[in-house]
Design a protein around this motif. Sequence first.
Motif, PDB file in Angstrom:
ATOM      1  N   MET A 143       0.829  -1.210   0.000  1.00 22.52           N
ATOM      2  CA  MET A 143       0.000   0.000   0.000  1.00 22.52           C
ATOM      3  C   MET A 143       0.862   1.259   0.000  1.00 22.52           C
ATOM      4  N   LYS A 144       2.049   1.187   0.644  1.00 27.80           N
ATOM      5  CA  LYS A 144       2.931   2.346   0.711  1.00 27.80           C
ATOM      6  C   LYS A 144       4.196   2.165  -0.131  1.00 27.80           C
ATOM      7  N   ASN A 145       4.439   0.944  -0.574  1.00 29.85           N
ATOM      8  CA  ASN A 145       5.683   0.644  -1.299  1.00 29.85           C
ATOM      9  C   ASN A 145       5.330  -0.007  -2.628  1.00 29.85           C
ATOM     10  N   LYS A 146       5.041   0.822  -3.607  1.00 25.95           N
ATOM     11  CA  LYS A 146       4.496   0.339  -4.881  1.00 25.95           C
ATOM     12  C   LYS A 146       5.529  -0.342  -5.776  1.00 25.95           C
ATOM     13  N   ASP A 147       6.815  -0.098  -5.540  1.00 24.09           N
ATOM     14  CA  ASP A 147       7.816  -0.554  -6.498  1.00 24.09           C
ATOM     15  C   ASP A 147       8.505  -1.856  -6.092  1.00 24.09           C
ATOM     16  N   TRP A 148       8.118  -2.469  -4.980  1.00 23.05           N
ATOM     17  CA  TRP A 148       8.705  -3.737  -4.552  1.00 23.05           C
ATOM     18  C   TRP A 148       7.879  -4.907  -5.068  1.00 23.05           C
ATOM     19  N   LYS A 149       8.548  -6.037  -5.290  1.00 23.19           N
ATOM     20  CA  LYS A 149       7.875  -7.240  -5.770  1.00 23.19           C
ATOM     21  C   LYS A 149       8.091  -8.393  -4.798  1.00 23.19           C
ATOM     22  N   LEU A 150       7.323  -9.462  -4.987  1.00 24.56           N
ATOM     23  CA  LEU A 150       7.433 -10.679  -4.166  1.00 24.56           C
ATOM     24  C   LEU A 150       7.526 -11.887  -5.085  1.00 24.56           C
ATOM     25  N   LEU A 151       8.554 -12.721  -4.864  1.00 22.96           N
ATOM     26  CA  LEU A 151       8.735 -13.940  -5.649  1.00 22.96           C
ATOM     27  C   LEU A 151       8.741 -15.141  -4.713  1.00 22.96           C
ATOM     28  N   ILE A 152       7.789 -16.055  -4.907  1.00 21.10           N
ATOM     29  CA  ILE A 152       7.715 -17.296  -4.130  1.00 21.10           C
ATOM     30  C   ILE A 152       8.211 -18.425  -5.026  1.00 21.10           C
ATOM     31  N   ILE A 153       9.346 -19.007  -4.656  1.00 15.26           N
ATOM     32  CA  ILE A 153       9.955 -20.060  -5.461  1.00 15.26           C
ATOM     33  C   ILE A 153       9.516 -21.414  -4.911  1.00 15.26           C
ATOM     34  N   GLY A 154       8.751 -22.159  -5.691  1.00 10.85           N
ATOM     35  CA  GLY A 154       8.322 -23.475  -5.237  1.00 10.85           C
ATOM     36  C   GLY A 154       6.930 -23.811  -5.717  1.00 10.85           C
ATOM     37  N   GLY A 155       6.526 -25.026  -5.438  1.00 15.72           N
ATOM     38  CA  GLY A 155       5.205 -25.499  -5.807  1.00 15.72           C
ATOM     39  C   GLY A 155       4.647 -26.390  -4.716  1.00 15.72           C
ATOM     40  N   GLY A 156       3.350 -26.657  -4.805  1.00 17.88           N
ATOM     41  CA  GLY A 156       2.717 -27.505  -3.805  1.00 17.88           C
ATOM     42  C   GLY A 156       1.212 -27.395  -3.843  1.00 17.88           C
ATOM     43  N   SER A 157       0.575 -27.998  -2.863  1.00 11.17           N
ATOM     44  CA  SER A 157      -0.885 -28.122  -2.876  1.00 11.17           C
ATOM     45  C   SER A 157      -1.618 -26.807  -2.677  1.00 11.17           C
ATOM     46  N   MET A 158      -0.932 -25.768  -2.166  1.00 17.42           N
ATOM     47  CA  MET A 158      -1.600 -24.491  -1.908  1.00 17.42           C
ATOM     48  C   MET A 158      -1.401 -23.477  -3.028  1.00 17.42           C
ATOM     49  N   GLU A 159      -0.776 -23.898  -4.113  1.00 13.31           N
ATOM     50  CA  GLU A 159      -0.501 -22.953  -5.197  1.00 13.31           C
ATOM     51  C   GLU A 159      -1.755 -22.218  -5.658  1.00 13.31           C
ATOM     52  N   GLN A 160      -2.807 -22.961  -5.980  1.00  6.46           N
ATOM     53  CA  GLN A 160      -4.005 -22.346  -6.525  1.00  6.46           C
ATOM     54  C   GLN A 160      -4.646 -21.386  -5.530  1.00  6.46           C
ATOM     55  N   LYS A 161      -4.718 -21.798  -4.279  1.00  7.01           N
ATOM     56  CA  LYS A 161      -5.304 -20.926  -3.254  1.00  7.01           C
ATOM     57  C   LYS A 161      -4.513 -19.625  -3.135  1.00  7.01           C
ATOM     58  N   LEU A 162      -3.199 -19.720  -3.161  1.00  5.14           N
ATOM     59  CA  LEU A 162      -2.368 -18.522  -3.020  1.00  5.14           C
ATOM     60  C   LEU A 162      -2.459 -17.637  -4.259  1.00  5.14           C
TER      61      LEU A 162
END
Length: 291
Positions: A143-162
């Motif tokens: 909300m205050k930091n528009k230029d940062w990103k998030l990378l989640i490396i991996g796979g599993g049963s919660m992928e679709q939910k996330l």
Amino acid sequence: PEEHLQQWVRRIKQEDFDLLIGVSGAQTILLGYIKNRISAKCIGWEHSSFEGYFDQKTGYYRNRMEVYQMCASKLEQIVVLNQDIADKYAEKLGLQTAVISNPKSFASREKADAAGKCFVTCGRVEREKGYDDLIEAFAEFSMKNKDWKLLIIGGGSMEQKLREMIKEKKLQDKARITGYIHEVKENLLKGSVFVMTSRWEGFPMTITEALEMGLPVIAYDIPAIGPLVTDGVEGRVVPAFQRGELVKAMEELAGDVECRKRMSGNALIKAETLEPGRVVEQWERLIANYV
């Protein structure tokens, strides 16, 4: 089943082993069941936290604690990953253990750029990793930091939910889950701060990988973190599962590139203590007691 136990006894006797190492609780239980039928010395090598094994709701062996205790007590030694686990084994199971940490899983000449603007994490996309908490925190942070990103490396049963969470919070252009991939190091290089929100860990190999890449670490204060990250040195350790404190730590490091660079240097120093040769020496000393 008795037939299964007999098969293992025959196999072990045929090979005439001097020493057997059962990797993880199920194999510790197996060795305990057959210990009086074989001549080999036996060590159980456990790869999760006490809670990971015995938590009453989610532990792998939550309904088998008495069986585990009985079997483990028959072996020459049990090896655990940190002192917190050793203390709980002594207090709750009456078992004395040896503590040997895991080594880092790879070495890398290339290092991450702490001056970048990407949070990264790595691991199986399952409930225990707390990635739902991480996405919630990143949404608040963004909300205050528009230029940062998030990378989640991996796979599993919660992928679709996330992925649905990411879409719901309108973070599609900022947050991404890779799914199962082999190029872990290459993707870690895209990060500038590593974040771990696990609900429990035995010895988080992903933290050793982050340290090797020179990534400052933000993590919840679960017992497994203590030997790897000191608050204010290699990163920030925040009260466990307090998302607001997690967001504050993300904002703090995002706003201070010099702090990130200093922590990056400290991370590389800590990674040197996790060289495989040092861990091998501990195992050699332990094994020498029994062969």
